[in-house]
Design a protein around this motif. Sequence first.
Motif, PDB file in Angstrom:
ATOM      1  N   HIS A 100       0.873  -1.172   0.000  1.00 34.58           N
ATOM      2  CA  HIS A 100       0.000   0.000   0.000  1.00 34.58           C
ATOM      3  C   HIS A 100       0.915   1.227   0.000  1.00 34.58           C
ATOM      4  CE1 HIS A 100      -2.533   3.112   1.743  1.00 34.58           C
ATOM      5  NE2 HIS A 100      -3.599   2.371   1.465  1.00 34.58           N
ATOM      6  N   PRO A 101       0.535   2.320  -0.655  1.00 32.24           N
ATOM      7  CA  PRO A 101       1.405   3.499  -0.723  1.00 32.24           C
ATOM      8  C   PRO A 101       1.821   4.070   0.638  1.00 32.24           C
ATOM      9  CG  PRO A 101      -0.371   3.697  -2.310  1.00 32.24           C
ATOM     10  CD  PRO A 101      -0.664   2.473  -1.482  1.00 32.24           C
ATOM     11  N   LEU A 102       1.081   3.781   1.692  1.00 34.40           N
ATOM     12  CA  LEU A 102       1.435   4.283   3.012  1.00 34.40           C
ATOM     13  C   LEU A 102       2.603   3.520   3.634  1.00 34.40           C
ATOM     14  CD1 LEU A 102       0.774   6.221   5.369  1.00 34.40           C
ATOM     15  CD2 LEU A 102      -0.858   4.517   6.188  1.00 34.40           C
ATOM     16  N   PHE A 103       2.893   2.341   3.096  1.00 34.76           N
ATOM     17  CA  PHE A 103       3.903   1.476   3.702  1.00 34.76           C
ATOM     18  C   PHE A 103       5.168   1.383   2.864  1.00 34.76           C
ATOM     19  CE2 PHE A 103      -0.239  -0.383   5.093  1.00 34.76           C
ATOM     20  CZ  PHE A 103      -0.165   0.028   6.415  1.00 34.76           C
ATOM     21  N   THR A 104       6.269   1.176   3.551  1.00 31.00           N
ATOM     22  CA  THR A 104       7.547   0.907   2.903  1.00 31.00           C
ATOM     23  C   THR A 104       8.059  -0.427   3.443  1.00 31.00           C
ATOM     24  OG1 THR A 104       9.724   1.789   2.340  1.00 31.00           O
ATOM     25  CG2 THR A 104       8.959   2.192   4.580  1.00 31.00           C
ATOM     26  N   VAL A 105       8.563  -1.251   2.562  1.00 24.77           N
ATOM     27  CA  VAL A 105       8.973  -2.605   2.941  1.00 24.77           C
ATOM     28  C   VAL A 105      10.371  -2.585   3.549  1.00 24.77           C
ATOM     29  CG1 VAL A 105       9.331  -4.959   2.120  1.00 24.77           C
ATOM     30  CG2 VAL A 105       7.529  -3.557   1.098  1.00 24.77           C
ATOM     31  N   VAL A 106      10.492  -3.274   4.682  1.00 27.25           N
ATOM     32  CA  VAL A 106      11.769  -3.441   5.374  1.00 27.25           C
ATOM     33  C   VAL A 106      11.991  -4.929   5.607  1.00 27.25           C
ATOM     34  CG1 VAL A 106      11.656  -1.166   6.484  1.00 27.25           C
ATOM     35  CG2 VAL A 106      10.742  -3.167   7.676  1.00 27.25           C
ATOM     36  N   ALA A 107      13.223  -5.293   5.865  1.00 26.12           N
ATOM     37  CA  ALA A 107      13.535  -6.698   6.136  1.00 26.12           C
ATOM     38  C   ALA A 107      12.867  -7.137   7.434  1.00 26.12           C
ATOM     39  CB  ALA A 107      15.050  -6.874   6.241  1.00 26.12           C
ATOM     40  N   GLY A 108      12.502  -8.409   7.470  1.00 25.20           N
ATOM     41  CA  GLY A 108      11.936  -8.948   8.704  1.00 25.20           C
ATOM     42  C   GLY A 108      10.865  -9.980   8.440  1.00 25.20           C
ATOM     43  N   GLY A 109      10.514 -10.675   9.491  1.00 23.06           N
ATOM     44  CA  GLY A 109       9.485 -11.709   9.426  1.00 23.06           C
ATOM     45  C   GLY A 109       8.091 -11.115   9.548  1.00 23.06           C
ATOM     46  N   VAL A 110       7.175 -11.964   9.955  1.00 18.13           N
ATOM     47  CA  VAL A 110       5.793 -11.526  10.146  1.00 18.13           C
ATOM     48  C   VAL A 110       5.754 -10.531  11.303  1.00 18.13           C
ATOM     49  CG1 VAL A 110       3.465 -12.319  10.747  1.00 18.13           C
ATOM     50  CG2 VAL A 110       4.896 -13.693   9.220  1.00 18.13           C
ATOM     51  N   GLU A 111       4.943  -9.506  11.162  1.00 14.21           N
ATOM     52  CA  GLU A 111       4.838  -8.455  12.193  1.00 14.21           C
ATOM     53  C   GLU A 111       4.322  -9.051  13.507  1.00 14.21           C
ATOM     54  OE1 GLU A 111       5.760  -5.346  12.004  1.00 14.21           O
ATOM     55  OE2 GLU A 111       5.846  -4.871   9.875  1.00 14.21           O
ATOM     56  N   PRO A 112       4.784  -8.535  14.641  1.00 17.33           N
ATOM     57  CA  PRO A 112       4.355  -9.054  15.935  1.00 17.33           C
ATOM     58  C   PRO A 112       2.856  -8.907  16.202  1.00 17.33           C
ATOM     59  CG  PRO A 112       6.093  -7.395  16.215  1.00 17.33           C
ATOM     60  CD  PRO A 112       5.800  -7.498  14.758  1.00 17.33           C
ATOM     61  N   TRP A 113       2.199  -7.933  15.552  1.00 14.78           N
ATOM     62  CA  TRP A 113       0.771  -7.729  15.774  1.00 14.78           C
ATOM     63  C   TRP A 113      -0.098  -8.696  14.967  1.00 14.78           C
ATOM     64  CZ3 TRP A 113      -0.891  -6.808  10.990  1.00 14.78           C
ATOM     65  CH2 TRP A 113      -0.086  -6.078  10.127  1.00 14.78           C
ATOM     66  N   GLU A 114       0.475  -9.400  14.021  1.00 12.89           N
ATOM     67  CA  GLU A 114      -0.302 -10.305  13.156  1.00 12.89           C
ATOM     68  C   GLU A 114      -0.830 -11.493  13.969  1.00 12.89           C
ATOM     69  OE1 GLU A 114      -2.490 -11.622  10.677  1.00 12.89           O
ATOM     70  OE2 GLU A 114      -1.199 -10.221   9.584  1.00 12.89           O
ATOM     71  N   ARG A 115      -2.116 -11.782  13.787  1.00 13.73           N
ATOM     72  CA  ARG A 115      -2.753 -12.886  14.511  1.00 13.73           C
ATOM     73  C   ARG A 115      -3.251 -13.990  13.587  1.00 13.73           C
ATOM     74  NH1 ARG A 115      -0.393 -10.144  17.676  1.00 13.73           N
ATOM     75  NH2 ARG A 115      -1.230  -9.174  19.525  1.00 13.73           N
ATOM     76  N   ALA A 116      -3.033 -13.849  12.273  1.00 16.14           N
ATOM     77  CA  ALA A 116      -3.541 -14.826  11.313  1.00 16.14           C
ATOM     78  C   ALA A 116      -2.672 -16.082  11.209  1.00 16.14           C
ATOM     79  CB  ALA A 116      -3.662 -14.187   9.929  1.00 16.14           C
ATOM     80  N   VAL A 117      -1.499 -16.072  11.828  1.00 14.35           N
ATOM     81  CA  VAL A 117      -0.602 -17.233  11.709  1.00 14.35           C
ATOM     82  C   VAL A 117      -0.872 -18.274  12.772  1.00 14.35           C
ATOM     83  CG1 VAL A 117       1.228 -16.034  10.516  1.00 14.35           C
ATOM     84  CG2 VAL A 117       1.214 -16.016  12.987  1.00 14.35           C
TER      85      VAL A 117
END
Length: 143
Positions: free
Chosen positions: A126-143
Amino acid sequence: MRIWSLHPAHLDRAALVACWRETLLAQAVLAGRTKGYTRHPQLERFRAQADPLASIGAYLSSVADEADARGYRFDRTRILRPGSAVLVIPVTEGQLALEWQHLGAKLEQRSPSDATRWRAATPTPHPLFTVVAGGVEPWERAV
């Protein structure tokens, strides 16, 4: 609630409309206009911004831009802080990859033509975001 990190152009009609509605709900939460979803993990990245309402307004504006490009009419007057200048928000490669696979699974089920388009595409944020190195975000609950 799914506030996609993926560019809205990747979303099919159902996902784009759901994203709009769910992000409007997120905006209401950030504005203190509702008692539900106040602890939703997807809101963490917006709350961490200097001006959360401006950031979610920028997010919604890009979703509305995609809707306009498709000939849909999303009511932009519902965006509380449209057009505010905001800093981009980092999103990890792992998060983008997880959402890409999640979207692909949804498209396979409900929209074969969009799934074909998805298979030929490369995920972009999305234009609001910039991609950085790393795994799944800590806030993600779908995993």
